[in-house]
Write a protein that holds these residues in place. Structure first.
Motif, PDB file in Angstrom:
ATOM      1  N   UNK A   1      38.137  10.317  -1.693  1.00 50.01           N
ATOM      2  CA  UNK A   1      37.297  10.146  -2.859  1.00 50.01           C
ATOM      3  C   UNK A   1      37.865  10.946  -4.021  1.00 50.01           C
ATOM      4  N   UNK A   2      37.492  10.582  -5.227  1.00 50.49           N
ATOM      5  CA  UNK A   2      37.869  11.324  -6.414  1.00 50.49           C
ATOM      6  C   UNK A   2      36.627  11.969  -6.980  1.00 50.49           C
ATOM      7  N   UNK A   3      36.724  13.244  -7.300  1.00 48.18           N
ATOM      8  CA  UNK A   3      35.589  13.964  -7.837  1.00 48.18           C
ATOM      9  C   UNK A   3      35.968  14.553  -9.183  1.00 48.18           C
ATOM     10  N   UNK A   4      35.181  14.224 -10.235  1.00 49.92           N
ATOM     11  CA  UNK A   4      35.454  14.770 -11.551  1.00 49.92           C
ATOM     12  C   UNK A   4      35.393  16.289 -11.496  1.00 49.92           C
ATOM     13  N   UNK A   5      36.263  16.975 -12.232  1.00 48.59           N
ATOM     14  CA  UNK A   5      36.387  18.416 -12.124  1.00 48.59           C
ATOM     15  C   UNK A   5      35.243  19.168 -12.797  1.00 48.59           C
ATOM     16  N   UNK A   6      34.645  18.597 -13.848  1.00 48.24           N
ATOM     17  CA  UNK A   6      33.640  19.326 -14.610  1.00 48.24           C
ATOM     18  C   UNK A   6      32.303  19.399 -13.897  1.00 48.24           C
ATOM     19  N   UNK A   7      32.047  18.476 -12.987  1.00 48.16           N
ATOM     20  CA  UNK A   7      30.761  18.462 -12.298  1.00 48.16           C
ATOM     21  C   UNK A   7      30.934  17.747 -10.968  1.00 48.16           C
ATOM     22  N   UNK A   8      29.829  17.301 -10.394  1.00 48.45           N
ATOM     23  CA  UNK A   8      29.906  16.630  -9.100  1.00 48.45           C
ATOM     24  C   UNK A   8      29.805  15.134  -9.194  1.00 48.45           C
ATOM     25  N   UNK A   9      30.240  14.527 -10.321  1.00 50.51           N
ATOM     26  CA  UNK A   9      30.139  13.076 -10.452  1.00 50.51           C
ATOM     27  C   UNK A   9      31.158  12.402  -9.557  1.00 50.51           C
ATOM     28  N   UNK A  10      30.697  11.424  -8.800  1.00 46.91           N
ATOM     29  CA  UNK A  10      31.562  10.726  -7.854  1.00 46.91           C
ATOM     30  C   UNK A  10      32.025   9.405  -8.436  1.00 46.91           C
ATOM     31  N   UNK A  11      33.280   9.096  -8.251  1.00 47.45           N
ATOM     32  CA  UNK A  11      33.753   7.740  -8.503  1.00 47.45           C
ATOM     33  C   UNK A  11      34.955   7.490  -7.600  1.00 47.45           C
ATOM     34  N   UNK A  12      35.143   6.263  -7.152  1.00 45.54           N
ATOM     35  CA  UNK A  12      36.200   5.965  -6.192  1.00 45.54           C
ATOM     36  C   UNK A  12      37.576   5.873  -6.851  1.00 45.54           C
ATOM     37  N   UNK A  13      38.618   6.182  -6.103  1.00 44.61           N
ATOM     38  CA  UNK A  13      39.972   6.228  -6.668  1.00 44.61           C
ATOM     39  C   UNK A  13      40.513   4.885  -7.121  1.00 44.61           C
ATOM     40  N   UNK A  14      39.943   3.790  -6.589  1.00 42.32           N
ATOM     41  CA  UNK A  14      40.475   2.474  -6.958  1.00 42.32           C
ATOM     42  C   UNK A  14      39.906   1.949  -8.277  1.00 42.32           C
ATOM     43  N   UNK A  15      38.937   2.651  -8.869  1.00 45.02           N
ATOM     44  CA  UNK A  15      38.325   2.146 -10.097  1.00 45.02           C
ATOM     45  C   UNK A  15      39.315   1.882 -11.235  1.00 45.02           C
TER      46      UNK A  15
ATOM     47  N   UNK B   1      36.946  10.065 -18.855  1.00 46.80           N
ATOM     48  CA  UNK B   1      38.297   9.614 -19.176  1.00 46.80           C
ATOM     49  C   UNK B   1      39.118   9.767 -17.903  1.00 46.80           C
ATOM     50  N   UNK B   2      39.420   8.642 -17.268  1.00 44.41           N
ATOM     51  CA  UNK B   2      40.077   8.659 -15.964  1.00 44.41           C
ATOM     52  C   UNK B   2      41.537   8.265 -16.107  1.00 44.41           C
ATOM     53  N   UNK B   3      42.485   9.151 -15.778  1.00 47.37           N
ATOM     54  CA  UNK B   3      43.901   8.765 -15.830  1.00 47.37           C
ATOM     55  C   UNK B   3      44.231   7.751 -14.754  1.00 47.37           C
TER      56      UNK B   3
ATOM     57  N   UNK C   1      46.850   5.314 -21.536  1.00 48.89           N
ATOM     58  CA  UNK C   1      46.994   5.448 -20.093  1.00 48.89           C
ATOM     59  C   UNK C   1      45.689   5.854 -19.409  1.00 48.89           C
ATOM     60  N   UNK C   2      44.613   5.858 -20.173  1.00 44.68           N
ATOM     61  CA  UNK C   2      43.331   6.263 -19.612  1.00 44.68           C
ATOM     62  C   UNK C   2      42.341   5.102 -19.566  1.00 44.68           C
ATOM     63  N   UNK C   3      41.459   5.178 -18.610  1.00 43.03           N
ATOM     64  CA  UNK C   3      40.312   4.287 -18.544  1.00 43.03           C
ATOM     65  C   UNK C   3      39.091   5.105 -18.934  1.00 43.03           C
ATOM     66  N   UNK C   4      38.334   4.619 -19.895  1.00 36.29           N
ATOM     67  CA  UNK C   4      37.139   5.331 -20.344  1.00 36.29           C
ATOM     68  C   UNK C   4      35.909   4.630 -19.769  1.00 36.29           C
ATOM     69  N   UNK C   5      35.158   5.367 -18.956  1.00 38.15           N
ATOM     70  CA  UNK C   5      33.929   4.854 -18.360  1.00 38.15           C
ATOM     71  C   UNK C   5      32.738   5.392 -19.139  1.00 38.15           C
TER      72      UNK C   5
END
Length: 305
Positions: free
Chosen positions: A1-15, A285-287, A270-274
């Motif tokens: 799994x990928x976890x944002x560094x600033x908090x505990x927001x979860x999003x999957x690596x394939x997004x 901002x997901x690289x 090179x970023x995806x903005x959710x």
């Protein structure tokens, strides 16, 4: 799994890759399935607490994330006549933004999932009562049959001679899984107060633990990056934190905005903005090649159900 560094927001690596494919027109969104989830509340010495479960880390979707009891709608509950107390199906249809049959099935799903995953049943022999104990072997056999979908909830209510207590539920929010996700759900979030005499238990095969935790404690853990959660969970917790009591949260539910929240994505270099409309705190901002930080520690200590 990928976890944002600033908090505990979860999003999957394939997004990121899926978002790029959606933008390029090479990914066709799947239709979301109807689902319901329930924020079960009780008042404690520390304040109002909500019942949450932690999804097993082995789960393909949101492993390790905290959530509420919930799951998919069973279409067998759409139009079968059942014992029903509280607001009419027409009232629920207007509140949930669906037709009457769909409203019945969604409310049934909310009550069924709470029973399946927490052992709490919002139903009783009459329209002004609830069952007192669901821990016997015969109850467990019916619960297992519901989990296996060998028994519809409508059939379960009929077999038991029970009336569904829709008046014990309040519709709180509606979130739809983003179009770029492979598993999509149109989820209605409900709030309910733990009935007197009933107790929660971890009856879910998808959870490795359950907790009673105040919304403030849960969101603080998320903000520190110590508790993994998805945006809908955090948003609903923040709303609950503003309510003084469990009964107050239920009473405030009819005034909640039920406009569906659907995530948006755009490409910026090179970023995806959710982003989630109306919930700016979740903008990410997901690289294209995001790192994989370690799963946060669990600070909830002994706050198990």
């Amino acid at each position: 799994m990928v976890n944002a560094q600033a908090n505990g927001q979860w999003y999957p690596p394939e997004w990121p890759d899926r978002i790029r494919a959606l933008a390029a027109g090479t990914l066709t969104p799947v239709a979301p399935k109807r689902a319901a989830t329930v924020m079960l509340l009780k008042d404690t010495g520390a304040g109002t607490a909500v019942h949450m479960l932690r999804r097993r880390t082995s789960m393909a979707f949101a492993g390790g994330a905290y959530a509420y009891p919930g799951g998919g709608v069973d279409p067998r509950d759409d139009d079968r006549a059942i014992g029903w107390a509280g607001p009419t199906r027409a009232w629920w249809a207007d509140r949930l933004g669906v037709d009457a049959a769909g409203a019945q099935a969604i409310v049934c799903a909310a009550v069924r999932e709470t029973y399946e995953e927490a052992g709490v049943l919002l139903a009783g022999p009459t329209g002004d009562s609830v069952v007192g104990d669901t821990t016997g072997a015969d109850w467990e056999a019916d619960r297992a049959a519901l989990v296996a979908r060998e028994l519809s909830f409508a059939e379960f209510l009929d077999r038991r001679g029970l009336v569904l207590r829709s008046d014990l539920l309040g519709a709180w929010a509606r979130w739809i899984t983003p179009e770029f996700e492979s598993r999509r759900y149109d989820t209605w979030f409900f709030v309910a107060v733990l009935p007197e005499g009933q107790r929660t238990r971890n009856a879910s095969t998808e959870a490795d633990r359950t907790v009673w935790i105040t919304p403030a404690e849960a969101t603080a853990g998320y903000d520190k990056g110590e508790l993994l959660m998805m945006p809908p969970t955090v948003a609903t917790l923040r709303g609950l934190a503003a309510c003084g009591t469990a009964a107050g949260a239920l009473a405030s539910a009819p005034g909640r905005d039920m406009t569906p929240v659907l995530a948006r994505a755009r490409l910026e270099g090179d970023e995806v903005v959710l982003s989630w409309p109306g919930h700016e705190e979740f903008t990410k901002h997901v690289p294209s090649t995001a790192p994989r930080p370690a799963t946060p520690a669990d600070p909830t200590g002994g706050a198990t159900a």
